[in-house]
Every structure is written in structure tokens, then in C-alpha cells.
Write a protein that holds these residues in place. Structure first.
Motif, PDB file in Angstrom:
ATOM      1  N   ASP A  36      -3.687   0.825  -8.320  1.00 12.67           N
ATOM      2  CA  ASP A  36      -4.424   0.740  -7.398  1.00 12.67           C
ATOM      3  C   ASP A  36      -4.929  -0.490  -6.209  1.00 12.67           C
ATOM      4  OD1 ASP A  36      -4.963   3.523  -7.953  1.00 12.67           O
ATOM      5  OD2 ASP A  36      -6.151   3.108  -9.543  1.00 12.67           O
ATOM      6  N   ALA A  37      -3.793  -1.386  -6.319  1.00  9.56           N
ATOM      7  CA  ALA A  37      -4.221  -2.706  -5.497  1.00  9.56           C
ATOM      8  C   ALA A  37      -4.342  -2.181  -4.153  1.00  9.56           C
ATOM      9  CB  ALA A  37      -3.142  -3.635  -5.718  1.00  9.56           C
ATOM     10  N   PRO A  38      -5.260  -2.809  -3.227  1.00 14.10           N
ATOM     11  CA  PRO A  38      -5.346  -2.374  -1.891  1.00 14.10           C
ATOM     12  C   PRO A  38      -4.077  -3.046  -1.182  1.00 14.10           C
ATOM     13  CG  PRO A  38      -6.883  -4.482  -2.254  1.00 14.10           C
ATOM     14  CD  PRO A  38      -6.109  -3.837  -3.592  1.00 14.10           C
ATOM     15  N   TYR A  39      -3.860  -2.505  -0.069  1.00 14.38           N
ATOM     16  CA  TYR A  39      -2.685  -3.028   0.883  1.00 14.38           C
ATOM     17  C   TYR A  39      -2.656  -4.532   1.303  1.00 14.38           C
ATOM     18  CZ  TYR A  39       0.707  -3.331   4.474  1.00 14.38           C
ATOM     19  OH  TYR A  39       1.844  -3.638   5.132  1.00 14.38           O
ATOM     20  N   SER A  40      -3.886  -4.901   1.601  1.00 14.53           N
ATOM     21  CA  SER A  40      -3.968  -6.364   2.070  1.00 14.53           C
ATOM     22  C   SER A  40      -3.463  -7.160   0.879  1.00 14.53           C
ATOM     23  CB  SER A  40      -5.652  -6.539   2.256  1.00 14.53           C
ATOM     24  OG  SER A  40      -6.385  -6.475   0.988  1.00 14.53           O
ATOM     25  N   ARG A  41      -3.554  -6.948  -0.350  1.00 13.30           N
ATOM     26  CA  ARG A  41      -2.968  -7.810  -1.426  1.00 13.30           C
ATOM     27  C   ARG A  41      -1.744  -7.681  -1.683  1.00 13.30           C
ATOM     28  NH1 ARG A  41      -5.215  -6.273  -7.053  1.00 13.30           N
ATOM     29  NH2 ARG A  41      -7.425  -6.516  -6.007  1.00 13.30           N
ATOM     30  N   MET A  42      -1.167  -6.308  -1.120  1.00  9.96           N
ATOM     31  CA  MET A  42       0.469  -6.123  -1.092  1.00  9.96           C
ATOM     32  C   MET A  42       0.895  -7.021   0.107  1.00  9.96           C
ATOM     33  SD  MET A  42       0.736  -2.270  -1.990  1.00  9.96           S
ATOM     34  CE  MET A  42      -0.350  -1.557  -2.991  1.00  9.96           C
ATOM     35  N   GLU A  43       0.332  -6.891   1.263  1.00 14.19           N
ATOM     36  CA  GLU A  43       0.664  -7.632   2.608  1.00 14.19           C
ATOM     37  C   GLU A  43       0.728  -9.198   2.080  1.00 14.19           C
ATOM     38  OE1 GLU A  43      -0.106  -6.898   7.120  1.00 14.19           O
ATOM     39  OE2 GLU A  43      -1.884  -7.371   5.885  1.00 14.19           O
ATOM     40  N   ALA A  44      -0.484  -9.623   1.675  1.00 14.07           N
ATOM     41  CA  ALA A  44      -0.504 -11.371   1.341  1.00 14.07           C
ATOM     42  C   ALA A  44       0.610 -11.407   0.483  1.00 14.07           C
ATOM     43  CB  ALA A  44      -2.024 -11.311   0.619  1.00 14.07           C
ATOM     44  N   ALA A  45       0.859 -10.809  -0.644  1.00 16.56           N
ATOM     45  CA  ALA A  45       1.937 -11.056  -1.768  1.00 16.56           C
ATOM     46  C   ALA A  45       3.416 -11.061  -0.874  1.00 16.56           C
ATOM     47  CB  ALA A  45       1.944 -10.285  -2.697  1.00 16.56           C
ATOM     48  N   PHE A  46       3.399 -10.232  -0.093  1.00 18.47           N
ATOM     49  CA  PHE A  46       4.692 -10.298   0.734  1.00 18.47           C
ATOM     50  C   PHE A  46       4.954 -11.541   1.552  1.00 18.47           C
ATOM     51  CE2 PHE A  46       6.910  -9.263   4.665  1.00 18.47           C
ATOM     52  CZ  PHE A  46       8.077  -8.956   4.534  1.00 18.47           C
ATOM     53  N   CYS A 102      13.066 -10.757   1.417  1.00 20.24           N
ATOM     54  CA  CYS A 102      11.953 -10.168   2.246  1.00 20.24           C
ATOM     55  C   CYS A 102      12.208  -9.720   3.467  1.00 20.24           C
ATOM     56  CB  CYS A 102      10.724 -11.054   2.071  1.00 20.24           C
ATOM     57  SG  CYS A 102       9.914 -11.558   0.511  1.00 20.24           S
ATOM     58  N   ASP A 103      13.273 -10.286   4.162  1.00 22.77           N
ATOM     59  CA  ASP A 103      13.900  -9.872   5.422  1.00 22.77           C
ATOM     60  C   ASP A 103      14.584  -8.406   5.466  1.00 22.77           C
ATOM     61  OD1 ASP A 103      12.709 -11.910   6.661  1.00 22.77           O
ATOM     62  OD2 ASP A 103      14.583 -13.434   6.386  1.00 22.77           O
ATOM     63  N   SER A 104      14.913  -8.022   4.407  1.00 21.26           N
ATOM     64  CA  SER A 104      15.692  -6.660   4.504  1.00 21.26           C
ATOM     65  C   SER A 104      14.815  -5.386   4.950  1.00 21.26           C
ATOM     66  CB  SER A 104      16.053  -6.424   2.777  1.00 21.26           C
ATOM     67  OG  SER A 104      15.068  -5.906   2.279  1.00 21.26           O
ATOM     68  N   LYS A 105      15.629  -4.518   5.546  1.00 23.42           N
ATOM     69  CA  LYS A 105      15.221  -3.393   6.237  1.00 23.42           C
ATOM     70  C   LYS A 105      14.489  -2.553   5.131  1.00 23.42           C
ATOM     71  CE  LYS A 105      14.398  -0.803   9.767  1.00 23.42           C
ATOM     72  NZ  LYS A 105      13.845  -1.372  11.036  1.00 23.42           N
ATOM     73  N   PHE A 106      15.076  -2.659   3.828  1.00 14.14           N
ATOM     74  CA  PHE A 106      14.580  -1.717   2.761  1.00 14.14           C
ATOM     75  C   PHE A 106      13.092  -2.185   2.356  1.00 14.14           C
ATOM     76  CE2 PHE A 106      13.630  -1.452  -1.876  1.00 14.14           C
ATOM     77  CZ  PHE A 106      13.923  -0.056  -2.312  1.00 14.14           C
ATOM     78  N   ILE A 107      12.710  -3.582   2.283  1.00 15.43           N
ATOM     79  CA  ILE A 107      11.451  -3.833   2.062  1.00 15.43           C
ATOM     80  C   ILE A 107      10.416  -3.410   2.911  1.00 15.43           C
ATOM     81  CG2 ILE A 107       9.981  -5.938   1.276  1.00 15.43           C
ATOM     82  CD1 ILE A 107      11.898  -5.062  -0.876  1.00 15.43           C
ATOM     83  N   HIS A 108      10.938  -3.781   4.245  1.00 15.66           N
ATOM     84  CA  HIS A 108      10.273  -3.652   5.477  1.00 15.66           C
ATOM     85  C   HIS A 108       9.683  -1.754   5.442  1.00 15.66           C
ATOM     86  CE1 HIS A 108       9.608  -7.133   7.807  1.00 15.66           C
ATOM     87  NE2 HIS A 108      10.743  -7.563   7.169  1.00 15.66           N
ATOM     88  N   LEU A 109      10.636  -0.944   5.252  1.00 13.03           N
ATOM     89  CA  LEU A 109      10.427   0.384   5.118  1.00 13.03           C
ATOM     90  C   LEU A 109       9.318   0.688   3.873  1.00 13.03           C
ATOM     91  CD1 LEU A 109      13.672   1.758   6.007  1.00 13.03           C
ATOM     92  CD2 LEU A 109      11.824   1.881   7.318  1.00 13.03           C
ATOM     93  N   LEU A 110       9.573   0.031   2.798  1.00 15.62           N
ATOM     94  CA  LEU A 110       8.810   0.049   1.528  1.00 15.62           C
ATOM     95  C   LEU A 110       7.269  -0.130   2.032  1.00 15.62           C
ATOM     96  CD1 LEU A 110       8.397   0.818  -1.446  1.00 15.62           C
ATOM     97  CD2 LEU A 110       8.817  -1.543  -1.804  1.00 15.62           C
ATOM     98  N   LEU A 111       7.040  -1.381   2.624  1.00 12.92           N
ATOM     99  CA  LEU A 111       5.652  -1.832   2.965  1.00 12.92           C
ATOM    100  C   LEU A 111       5.080  -0.934   4.114  1.00 12.92           C
ATOM    101  CD1 LEU A 111       6.113  -5.511   2.951  1.00 12.92           C
ATOM    102  CD2 LEU A 111       4.808  -4.147   1.269  1.00 12.92           C
ATOM    103  N   GLU A 112       5.931  -0.289   4.828  1.00 10.59           N
ATOM    104  CA  GLU A 112       5.442   0.482   6.039  1.00 10.59           C
ATOM    105  C   GLU A 112       4.813   1.653   5.450  1.00 10.59           C
ATOM    106  OE1 GLU A 112       4.106   1.605   9.720  1.00 10.59           O
ATOM    107  OE2 GLU A 112       5.294  -0.403   9.255  1.00 10.59           O
ATOM    108  N   GLY A 113       5.658   2.463   4.394  1.00 10.47           N
ATOM    109  CA  GLY A 113       5.347   3.472   3.572  1.00 10.47           C
ATOM    110  C   GLY A 113       3.869   3.339   2.873  1.00 10.47           C
ATOM    111  N   LEU A 114       3.940   2.350   2.060  1.00 16.33           N
ATOM    112  CA  LEU A 114       2.749   1.838   1.283  1.00 16.33           C
ATOM    113  C   LEU A 114       1.322   1.623   2.472  1.00 16.33           C
ATOM    114  CD1 LEU A 114       4.056  -0.655  -1.136  1.00 16.33           C
ATOM    115  CD2 LEU A 114       3.275   1.399  -1.359  1.00 16.33           C
ATOM    116  N   LYS A 115       1.699   0.775   3.630  1.00 15.48           N
ATOM    117  CA  LYS A 115       0.553   0.850   4.491  1.00 15.48           C
ATOM    118  C   LYS A 115       0.224   2.305   5.047  1.00 15.48           C
ATOM    119  CE  LYS A 115      -0.551  -1.627   8.834  1.00 15.48           C
ATOM    120  NZ  LYS A 115       0.037  -2.364   9.847  1.00 15.48           N
ATOM    121  N   ARG A 116       0.900   3.155   5.503  1.00 13.80           N
ATOM    122  CA  ARG A 116       0.437   4.533   5.857  1.00 13.80           C
ATOM    123  C   ARG A 116      -0.213   5.312   4.832  1.00 13.80           C
ATOM    124  NH1 ARG A 116       3.257   6.399  10.491  1.00 13.80           N
ATOM    125  NH2 ARG A 116       4.615   5.052  11.520  1.00 13.80           N
ATOM    126  N   ILE A 117       0.245   5.073   3.583  1.00 11.25           N
ATOM    127  CA  ILE A 117      -0.414   5.855   2.525  1.00 11.25           C
ATOM    128  C   ILE A 117      -1.928   5.331   2.193  1.00 11.25           C
ATOM    129  CG2 ILE A 117      -0.362   6.476   0.099  1.00 11.25           C
ATOM    130  CD1 ILE A 117       2.670   6.475   0.217  1.00 11.25           C
TER     131      ILE A 117
END
Length: 417
Positions: A158-168, A187-202
Motif C-alpha cells: 500500500d505504498a503511494p505512487y509518489s514513493r514508487m516514482e521517487a524510488a524509480f 530503468c530505461d526499459s519499456k517493460f519498467i515504464h509500462l509497469l510504472l504507467e500501470g501502477l500510476k493508473r491504478i
């Protein structure tokens, strides 16, 4: 035989040889006088323990610069005197140069980001390195799967997205700073960017705590209530009027010094030494005009300077400082230091409650936002507004402006229907 004879003579003379350091059999490789003597290869080198001791000594000195104790300095000089052979001095010089290079390189790389950003990165990297140790993962060369496990773990806790974005961004920056990195940053891979985009939308949530802007009417009420009071009240009015008129954020307001002001009859010029929008620290001058009204920021600032007894225009003291009540004189005087964010926020909220407003709807950003909103409502050109507020783009400026209802109705009322 000769070695055994020497040993026997020493024992008979009452001397006890050091068993750990003594060698009684002929050898071609021996550690003696801090050196490793290799008669087979014809090589003479410094033993590893001496090198480690020297590196530790250099680290101790560099970490304490520019203040070094006499004991540390004497130890460092003693190392050089004791091991004064040319090859040792050469190695010592190389170690010093390498250590200075590494420290300078770290300082320069950290300067690529703002000071507060580096602090945020350090907190995120500390958590990342703990997770890597527990899961036996390399913190500087993780795979896509290992990175995804880390972010999914944060999501499940249940970490907020802001913490995930800061870690990235912290992990990405850390890996980018590696001089010997040959492969692509994971961290430049398309896979990681898609993962963060999904987490952000959720995890996306509507912004519900945006503060209301301060209006000119509110400032007028504050001046009526506090404008004719003592130093404490005059400081309050001067701070808020200047922040409103110059579009100042808390950091800019709190870090203002007396020498940053250029007082004129018709206006004042305020030098903003550093700002979050000024990444290259070039500084900016902001001009605030005298309006001649009771809410004039120029006249209120002049009144504050007189009440505070600030006479030296070249003073390096902070302009707005904490006040203390002298009971013997029954008056407020300034003390050293600058106002903290918490104290500034308390001053604003207490003042707003004193004039009957709900202070929970306002924050220190309400002053800057109020000035920008007032400028937009009277039609100040965007170019001047961005220059005055030190904004680089329209989108940054628009975040501070709250559109009035009449402006919102302009589109639908002019559609010809």
C-alpha cells in the motif's frame, strides 16, 4: 643451520624471538619492513595491510575536510616519513589523487540535481539497498524482473505512487552515475515504464486538497486588522504583501536577505538568489511597484524596516526573522536565524482565523497563487506573468492560477447558440 644457530644464541642471551614474525627457514618470498620481498621474481611491493591502512588514513582526512585534527594529520605525515621509499611515495600519491578524484566526481554528479532532490534520492536508495541485501540482488545492475518485484512489493504494501516514482528516479540516477556501465540502464526499459504507467493508473487519485488563493480583499482585511500594530504585526503584513506582489514561494521568502533589496521611491527590486525554477542558480530580480494604497507592499516593507531597526542595506541577515518579546521593555525585537516553514504557516493560519476565515483552505502557496490569479484576472500578458513568477512554461504558471467563473463561461457563451 645459520638461522638455527642465531635462534639458539638469542635464547641463551635471554631474548625471546617473536614466533609469529620470525622465519627460520630459507624462503624466496617474505614480508619485511612493511614490504613484500620476492627474490624469485625480483619484485619489491608494499604489503596489502600497509596499503589498507593508508587508504583508511586518507579516507579519515578527506571525510573531515576542511577541519582536521592534529592527531590525524600527524598520523598521515608519519606514514609518509616511515615509508619514505620512492615506490611507496608514488603509490601514496596515486592513492591521494584517486581519492580526491572520487570525492570530486561524487560532488559534481550530485550537483546535477537539486539539493532537495538528492535528499529524496538518498532516502529512496537506502530503502532500495536494504531490499537488495535481503533478496541478494545487485543494487546497481538489477534485472527487469528484480525491479518489477521491488515495485510490486511496494504496491502490495500500500505504498503511494509518489514513493514508487521517487524510488524509480533515484535508482535510475544512481545507475546512470556509474562511469563503467556498459549495458543499458534497466530503468530505461519499456517493460519498467509500462509497469510504472500501470501502477500510476491504478493508484491515481483526484486532487482534493488544493488550497485556495489569497485575494486582495483578504490582504486588505489583514492590513486593517494588523497594519497599525507592533513589530510582530508589521512583519506579518509585510511578509504577506511582498509574497503576494512578487509571487514568492516559501523558500524564496524565507531566504531573502536585507542586501537582496534595492529600495527606490516608486518601487523596490528584490533579488531571488535561488529558486526551485532556477536550476542553474542564475538568480532573478523581481520588481514590485508602490501602489499608494493601504496594502502597498513597498510602504509596508519600509515601515517594517523602521520598526525592526534594520538600517544597514548591505546586511547579510535574513529579512524576515523570528521575533522575541523583551519583557523588560515590553516590545518585540528580531533575533537571528530565519523563519521555518512550520512557523510561517502558523503565522498565516492564525492571521486568517483572526479575520474570521477557515485557515484549513489556505497555505503558504496561496500567496503566490493569489498574486498569479489576480494578475490573470486583470489581463496581465502571459509573458510578463511568467517572467515575474520565474516560470519557464505556461503549464507551470497555469497551476497557480484559479480561473474565475466568468472566465470559465466565456467559451460556452460565445459559441453562437
Amino acid at each position: 643451520m645459520i638461522a638455527q644457530s642465531v635462534k639458539s644464541d638469542l635464547l641463551q642471551a635471554g631474548l625471546v624471538p617473536n614466533i609469529d614474525k620470525s622465519v627460520w627457514e630459507p624462503v624466496q618470498l617474505i614480508d619485511w619492513l612493511g614490504m613484500s620481498w620476492d627474490s624469485n621474481m625480483g619484485i619489491l611491493r608494499v604489503i596489502k595491510r600497509r596499503v589498507d591502512d593508508t587508504i583508511q588514513c586518507i579516507d579519515d582526512i578527506v571525510s573531515k575536510l576542511p577541519r582536521i585534527t592534529a592527531r590525524r594529520l600527524a598520523r598521515f605525515v608519519g606514514i609518509g616519513i616511515y615509508r619514505c621509499q620512492q615506490h611507496w611515495l608514488r603509490i601514496l600519491g596515486e592513492l591521494c589523487r584517486d581519492r580526491v578524484f572520487q570525492n570530486t566526481l561524487t560532488r559534481v554528479l550530485q550537483a546535477s540535481r537539486a539539493e532537495n532532490t538528492i535528499k529524496k534520492y538518498k532516502n529512496s536508495l537506502a530503502a532500495w539497498e536494504v531490499w537488495c541485501r535481503l533478496n541478494r540482488v545487485s543494487p546497481t545492475s538489477p534485472s527487469n524482473l528484480e525491479l518489477s518485484r521491488y515495485f510490486i512489493g511496494m504496491f502490495n504494501s500500500d505504498a503511494p505512487y509518489s514513493r514508487m516514482e521517487a524510488a524509480f528516479y533515484a535508482i535510475k540516477w544512481k545507475i546512470d552515475c556509474l562511469p563503467n556501465m556498459v549495458s543499458q540502464n534497466p530503468c530505461d526499459s519499456k517493460f519498467i515504464h509500462l509497469l510504472l504507467e500501470g501502477l500510476k493508473r491504478i493508484l491515481a487519485k483526484p486532487v482534493s486538497n488544493r488550497k485556495e488563493p489569497i485575494t486582495p480583499d483578504i490582504l486588505h482585511a489583514l492590513v486593517v486588522k494588523f497594519g497599525s500594530g507592533d513589530l510582530k504585526c508589521t512583519r506579518l503584513c509585510s511578509m504577506f504583501l511582498l509574497a503576494f506582489a512578487a509571487f514568492l514561494r516559501y523558500e524564496e521568502l524565507a531566504n531573502l536577505k536585507v542586501c537582496d533589496l534595492d529600495m527606490c521611491y516608486s518601487h523596490i527590486k528584490v533579488f531571488i538568489e535561488k529558486s526551485k525554477t532556477d536550476q542553474l542558480r542564475e538568480g532573478a530580480w523581481v520588481v514590485v511597484g508602490a501602489t499608494g494604497k493601504s496594502t502597498c507592499p513597498v510602504s509596508m516593507l519600509q515601515k517594517y524596516l523602521v520598526c525592526a531597526g534594520i538600517n544597514d542595506p548591505n546586511s547579510e541577515e535574513f529579512l524576515f526573522r523570528p521575533v522575541v518579546l523583551l519583557k523588560s521593555l515590553n516590545k518585540y525585537v528580531l533575533r537571528s536565524g530565519k523563519l521555518s516553514y512550520t512557523r510561517c504557516s502558523e503565522i498565516l493560519k492564525e492571521a486568517l482565523e483572526a479575520i474570521g476565515l477557515d485557515s484549513s483552505k489556505f497555505g503558504l502557496h496561496s500567496l503566490c497563487a493569489g498574486g498569479a490569479t489576480a494578475a490573470a484576472e486583470i489581463g496581465v500578458p502571459d509573458r510578463l506573468c511568467k517572467r515575474h513568477g520565474r516560470w519557464k512554461s505556461d503549464s507551470s504558471k497555469d497551476r497557480y492560477v484559479k480561473e474565475s467563473l466568468s472566465n470559465k463561461l466565456v467559451v460556452s457563451m460565445n459559441l453562437g447558440i
